[in-house]
Design a protein around this motif. Sequence first.
Motif, PDB file in Angstrom:
ATOM      1  N   ALA A 200       0.715  -1.170   0.096  1.00 41.18           N
ATOM      2  CA  ALA A 200       0.053   0.055   0.031  1.00 41.18           C
ATOM      3  C   ALA A 200       0.783   1.213  -0.019  1.00 41.18           C
ATOM      4  CB  ALA A 200      -0.788   0.153   1.042  1.00 41.18           C
ATOM      5  N   ARG A 201       1.980   1.164   0.906  1.00 42.37           N
ATOM      6  CA  ARG A 201       2.940   2.355   0.896  1.00 42.37           C
ATOM      7  C   ARG A 201       3.576   2.488  -0.549  1.00 42.37           C
ATOM      8  NH1 ARG A 201       3.077   0.261   6.008  1.00 42.37           N
ATOM      9  NH2 ARG A 201       4.747  -1.166   5.506  1.00 42.37           N
ATOM     10  N   LEU A 202       4.154   1.434  -1.041  1.00 49.53           N
ATOM     11  CA  LEU A 202       4.627   1.266  -2.108  1.00 49.53           C
ATOM     12  C   LEU A 202       3.892   2.055  -3.306  1.00 49.53           C
ATOM     13  CD1 LEU A 202       7.391   0.461  -3.366  1.00 49.53           C
ATOM     14  CD2 LEU A 202       6.389  -1.683  -4.109  1.00 49.53           C
ATOM     15  N   LEU A 203       2.725   1.567  -3.629  1.00 49.34           N
ATOM     16  CA  LEU A 203       1.731   2.169  -4.483  1.00 49.34           C
ATOM     17  C   LEU A 203       1.273   3.596  -4.227  1.00 49.34           C
ATOM     18  CD1 LEU A 203      -0.056  -1.371  -5.207  1.00 49.34           C
ATOM     19  CD2 LEU A 203       2.294  -0.386  -6.188  1.00 49.34           C
ATOM     20  N   GLY A 204       1.590   4.201  -3.140  1.00 47.92           N
ATOM     21  CA  GLY A 204       1.428   5.456  -2.937  1.00 47.92           C
ATOM     22  C   GLY A 204      -0.290   5.870  -2.358  1.00 47.92           C
ATOM     23  N   ALA A 205      -1.011   4.841  -1.876  1.00 45.37           N
ATOM     24  CA  ALA A 205      -2.057   5.023  -1.109  1.00 45.37           C
ATOM     25  C   ALA A 205      -2.021   5.731  -0.077  1.00 45.37           C
ATOM     26  CB  ALA A 205      -2.876   3.643  -0.804  1.00 45.37           C
ATOM     27  N   GLN A 206      -3.201   6.772   0.255  1.00 44.10           N
ATOM     28  CA  GLN A 206      -3.191   7.532   1.313  1.00 44.10           C
ATOM     29  C   GLN A 206      -3.231   6.609   2.773  1.00 44.10           C
ATOM     30  OE1 GLN A 206      -4.424   8.844  -1.786  1.00 44.10           O
ATOM     31  NE2 GLN A 206      -2.663   9.958  -1.625  1.00 44.10           N
ATOM     32  N   ALA A 207      -3.790   5.676   2.720  1.00 50.15           N
ATOM     33  CA  ALA A 207      -3.903   4.857   4.035  1.00 50.15           C
ATOM     34  C   ALA A 207      -3.967   3.308   3.703  1.00 50.15           C
ATOM     35  CB  ALA A 207      -5.044   5.400   4.498  1.00 50.15           C
ATOM     36  N   TRP A 208      -4.010   2.769   4.707  1.00 49.65           N
ATOM     37  CA  TRP A 208      -3.839   1.188   4.582  1.00 49.65           C
ATOM     38  C   TRP A 208      -4.422   0.744   5.797  1.00 49.65           C
ATOM     39  CZ3 TRP A 208      -1.309  -2.190   8.227  1.00 49.65           C
ATOM     40  CH2 TRP A 208      -1.477  -3.484   7.968  1.00 49.65           C
ATOM     41  N   ALA A 209      -5.436  -0.301   5.695  1.00 49.86           N
ATOM     42  CA  ALA A 209      -5.684  -0.769   7.065  1.00 49.86           C
ATOM     43  C   ALA A 209      -5.892  -2.394   6.853  1.00 49.86           C
ATOM     44  CB  ALA A 209      -7.412  -0.433   7.270  1.00 49.86           C
ATOM     45  N   PRO A 210      -5.457  -3.135   7.989  1.00 54.44           N
ATOM     46  CA  PRO A 210      -5.428  -4.382   7.865  1.00 54.44           C
ATOM     47  C   PRO A 210      -6.864  -5.274   7.905  1.00 54.44           C
ATOM     48  CG  PRO A 210      -4.903  -3.850  10.046  1.00 54.44           C
ATOM     49  CD  PRO A 210      -5.065  -2.549   9.213  1.00 54.44           C
ATOM     50  N   ASP A 211      -7.665  -4.612   8.502  1.00 55.14           N
ATOM     51  CA  ASP A 211      -9.218  -5.191   8.409  1.00 55.14           C
ATOM     52  C   ASP A 211     -10.269  -4.203   8.355  1.00 55.14           C
ATOM     53  OD1 ASP A 211      -9.454  -4.460  11.230  1.00 55.14           O
ATOM     54  OD2 ASP A 211      -8.238  -6.209  11.966  1.00 55.14           O
ATOM     55  N   ALA A 212     -11.484  -4.450   8.218  1.00 62.03           N
ATOM     56  CA  ALA A 212     -12.682  -3.621   8.190  1.00 62.03           C
ATOM     57  C   ALA A 212     -12.965  -2.765   9.434  1.00 62.03           C
ATOM     58  CB  ALA A 212     -13.975  -4.371   8.136  1.00 62.03           C
ATOM     59  N   ARG A 213     -12.310  -3.312  10.569  1.00 60.70           N
ATOM     60  CA  ARG A 213     -12.632  -2.644  11.771  1.00 60.70           C
ATOM     61  C   ARG A 213     -11.415  -1.337  11.905  1.00 60.70           C
ATOM     62  NH1 ARG A 213     -13.216  -6.509  15.566  1.00 60.70           N
ATOM     63  NH2 ARG A 213     -15.565  -6.007  15.926  1.00 60.70           N
ATOM     64  N   ALA A 214     -10.407  -1.898  11.514  1.00 57.59           N
ATOM     65  CA  ALA A 214      -9.101  -0.881  11.362  1.00 57.59           C
ATOM     66  C   ALA A 214      -9.388   0.233  10.437  1.00 57.59           C
ATOM     67  CB  ALA A 214      -7.877  -1.517  11.345  1.00 57.59           C
ATOM     68  N   ALA A 215     -10.058  -0.236   9.258  1.00 63.02           N
ATOM     69  CA  ALA A 215     -10.033   0.757   8.129  1.00 63.02           C
ATOM     70  C   ALA A 215     -11.331   1.717   8.592  1.00 63.02           C
ATOM     71  CB  ALA A 215     -10.871   0.273   6.955  1.00 63.02           C
ATOM     72  N   ALA A 216     -12.223   1.333   9.368  1.00 60.69           N
ATOM     73  CA  ALA A 216     -13.497   2.332   9.842  1.00 60.69           C
ATOM     74  C   ALA A 216     -12.967   3.328  10.946  1.00 60.69           C
ATOM     75  CB  ALA A 216     -14.583   1.386  10.511  1.00 60.69           C
ATOM     76  N   ASP A 217     -12.130   2.525  11.806  1.00 61.81           N
ATOM     77  CA  ASP A 217     -11.414   3.564  12.733  1.00 61.81           C
ATOM     78  C   ASP A 217     -10.425   4.817  12.235  1.00 61.81           C
ATOM     79  OD1 ASP A 217     -12.495   1.872  14.756  1.00 61.81           O
ATOM     80  OD2 ASP A 217     -10.568   0.834  15.379  1.00 61.81           O
ATOM     81  N   ARG A 218      -9.714   4.115  11.200  1.00 61.61           N
ATOM     82  CA  ARG A 218      -9.128   5.155  10.449  1.00 61.61           C
ATOM     83  C   ARG A 218      -9.708   6.320   9.789  1.00 61.61           C
ATOM     84  NH1 ARG A 218      -7.277   8.921   8.785  1.00 61.61           N
ATOM     85  NH2 ARG A 218      -5.549   9.381   7.439  1.00 61.61           N
ATOM     86  N   LEU A 219     -11.027   5.897   9.075  1.00 61.01           N
ATOM     87  CA  LEU A 219     -11.513   6.877   8.496  1.00 61.01           C
ATOM     88  C   LEU A 219     -12.002   7.814   9.373  1.00 61.01           C
ATOM     89  CD1 LEU A 219     -13.115   4.499   5.637  1.00 61.01           C
ATOM     90  CD2 LEU A 219     -11.402   6.706   5.177  1.00 61.01           C
ATOM     91  N   ALA A 220     -12.697   7.148  10.601  1.00 64.88           N
ATOM     92  CA  ALA A 220     -13.347   8.128  11.619  1.00 64.88           C
ATOM     93  C   ALA A 220     -12.406   9.234  12.371  1.00 64.88           C
ATOM     94  CB  ALA A 220     -13.796   7.175  12.593  1.00 64.88           C
TER      95      ALA A 220
END
Length: 364
Positions: A200-220
């Motif tokens: 994810a970092r290599l391809l320049g994404a703004q953020a990465w999350a290992p699972d749905a809960r972590a993704a929702a937390d990051r977006l919050a």
Amino acid sequence: MSTTASPRNSAPAPVRELADRLWHAVAAGDEHTATDVVLRALAEGLDPESVLLDVIATVQGRVGEEWAANRISVAQEHAATAINERAVTALALRSADARRTPCRGRITVACVDGEWHALPARLLAEVLKLRGWQVDYLGAQVPAAHLISHLHTTKADAVALSSSIATRLPTAHAAITACQAIGVPVLVGGAAFGSDGRYARLLGAQAWAPDARAAADRLAEAPLPRPRADHQQLEDLPHLVDQEYTLVARSSAALVRTVFLALQDAFPAMRTYDDMQRERTAEDLAQIVEFLAAALYLGDDVLFTEFITWTDRILRARKVDAQSLPPALDLLARELKDFPRASRILRRGIEALTIDHPTAGTPA
């Protein structure tokens, strides 16, 4: 996103019991009981997000483990996944929280083009709805052009992209860059991006999350950083100027045919294969070339060596002779002798197999 949730033994006992009950229903192909388990959990007051991530996602993770260990077939894995998907739908229709008016921003959730494993993305979409987001869930294998057209229409605040297989990363990179070009930040997840998010970092994404809960937390936590509109793919992967990835990807079908024919001499046992075994050997070779191309794209030898040792374990779990792997890699290396990076990656693949099985370099 990944369907991996908390380890089964770390969840509260009632949740572990629910996951076990759902697993038995799913393993038996009993859709009605599986749906009943999920809806009863909801009716008895278990948080809908926990039902999604600690029960359904945990069971789906076990489905993958059982397939890898050869305790269930591909058909059973597909049936189990379909039942879990329908259980998610039943929960989404029954949960009042999932139907409440959105109070946050708008998120588009999609799988990258060529990615058929849609359940992780669906789980994220439902969790985000529960947390108050307006969600556009686009499902499996969404071409980048269609994704961008959708974003122009909806003006989403961010995109969440899911990919489970590393061979989809070149396509994922194109989608990430396309989203960024119109000013939309991207969060990515799924096994394809590495257990630590390194791709994810290599391809320049703004953020990465290992699972749905972590993704929702990051977006919050806070809005994702706004991307540079003039960002180019080659800025992330300057090694692509050598054209090895492009040439290997374009010649993949010819490489598979050449190696398949030569393997019959390099690995004599193959001459006794029936039609089904020969077909599966060709499929394995095609996947090896796909992963080689992905490793060339990312400039990461480890991606290939991890794949080839995983393939070795899968074949052995199925009691399939894995001794054909080293000669197959050797034949590929001969065909690609003028490609320095490809040759190095293939040699490291052979070395990894030899380390795991010291006699692996000697065909049976």
